[in-house]
Scaffold this motif. Structure first.
Motif, PDB file in Angstrom:
ATOM      1  N   SER A  34       0.748  -1.098  -0.028  1.00  0.00           N
ATOM      2  CA  SER A  34      -0.004  -0.026  -0.135  1.00  0.00           C
ATOM      3  C   SER A  34       0.873   1.153  -0.013  1.00  0.00           C
ATOM      4  CB  SER A  34      -1.039  -0.071   1.221  1.00  0.00           C
ATOM      5  OG  SER A  34      -0.268   0.336   2.341  1.00  0.00           O
ATOM      6  N   ASN A  66      -0.705  -9.479  -7.884  1.00  0.00           N
ATOM      7  CA  ASN A  66      -1.647  -8.889  -6.986  1.00  0.00           C
ATOM      8  C   ASN A  66      -1.355  -7.321  -6.799  1.00  0.00           C
ATOM      9  OD1 ASN A  66      -2.906 -11.021  -6.561  1.00  0.00           O
ATOM     10  ND2 ASN A  66      -1.958 -11.946  -4.884  1.00  0.00           N
ATOM     11  N   PRO A  68      -1.738  -3.531  -6.659  1.00  0.00           N
ATOM     12  CA  PRO A  68      -2.801  -2.693  -6.398  1.00  0.00           C
ATOM     13  C   PRO A  68      -3.401  -1.777  -7.746  1.00  0.00           C
ATOM     14  CG  PRO A  68      -1.125  -2.076  -4.811  1.00  0.00           C
ATOM     15  CD  PRO A  68      -0.681  -3.125  -5.679  1.00  0.00           C
ATOM     16  N   SER A  69      -4.592  -1.125  -7.713  1.00  0.00           N
ATOM     17  CA  SER A  69      -5.041  -0.585  -9.012  1.00  0.00           C
ATOM     18  C   SER A  69      -4.181   0.750  -9.205  1.00  0.00           C
ATOM     19  CB  SER A  69      -6.446  -0.082  -8.666  1.00  0.00           C
ATOM     20  OG  SER A  69      -6.492   0.487  -7.472  1.00  0.00           O
ATOM     21  N   VAL A  70      -3.395   1.311  -8.230  1.00  0.00           N
ATOM     22  CA  VAL A  70      -2.560   2.240  -8.686  1.00  0.00           C
ATOM     23  C   VAL A  70      -1.607   1.917  -9.926  1.00  0.00           C
ATOM     24  CG1 VAL A  70      -0.817   1.962  -6.760  1.00  0.00           C
ATOM     25  CG2 VAL A  70      -1.612   4.339  -7.530  1.00  0.00           C
ATOM     26  N   SER A  72      -1.841   0.138 -12.398  1.00  0.00           N
ATOM     27  CA  SER A  72      -2.655   0.008 -13.550  1.00  0.00           C
ATOM     28  C   SER A  72      -2.629   1.364 -14.105  1.00  0.00           C
ATOM     29  CB  SER A  72      -3.873  -0.764 -13.496  1.00  0.00           C
ATOM     30  OG  SER A  72      -4.581  -0.314 -12.710  1.00  0.00           O
ATOM     31  N   VAL A  73      -2.949   2.205 -13.337  1.00  0.00           N
ATOM     32  CA  VAL A  73      -3.190   3.575 -13.706  1.00  0.00           C
ATOM     33  C   VAL A  73      -1.753   4.243 -14.038  1.00  0.00           C
ATOM     34  CG1 VAL A  73      -3.798   5.964 -13.005  1.00  0.00           C
ATOM     35  CG2 VAL A  73      -5.182   3.969 -12.262  1.00  0.00           C
ATOM     36  N   ARG A  76      -0.798   2.802 -17.355  1.00  0.00           N
ATOM     37  CA  ARG A  76      -1.427   3.448 -18.784  1.00  0.00           C
ATOM     38  C   ARG A  76      -0.868   4.771 -19.079  1.00  0.00           C
ATOM     39  NH1 ARG A  76      -6.851   3.083 -16.241  1.00  0.00           N
ATOM     40  NH2 ARG A  76      -6.612   1.084 -15.413  1.00  0.00           N
TER      41      ARG A  76
END
Length: 83
Positions: A34, A66, A68-70, A72-73, A76
């Motif tokens: 995190s 695994n 965190p979504s941060v 993937s941002v 991109r």
């Protein structure tokens, strides 16, 4: 910690001597990662510097398991102009 990482990467390279393997895979298990419990920015920068300056030609793939979504941002953002 960085010395241990450098030792492991050097050891992996020495074990590949004489074989057809020239690159390795770094597998990062980010299950409990995190933004609050990550390493300091100085440690992160030093790790990135070591990997890019000393081991760039040996790294085949880096797998983030695994993540965190941060991530993937962040992935991109530079990917869009490259496509």
């Amino acid at each position: 910690q960085l010395r241990a990482l450098a030792f492991v990467l050097e050891h992996a390279l020495r074990r590949c001597d004489g074989s057809q393997v020239r690159k390795y895979v770094i597998f990062l298990h980010l299950n409990d990662f995190s933004l609050r419990n990550n390493p300091s920015w100085a440690v992160t920068k030093e790790t990135m510097r070591m990997l890019t300056c000393c081991f760039a030609e040996c790294c085949g793939h880096i797998i983030l398991h695994n993540a965190p979504s941060v991530f993937s941002v962040a992935y991109r953002l530079p990917k869009a102009p490259l496509d």
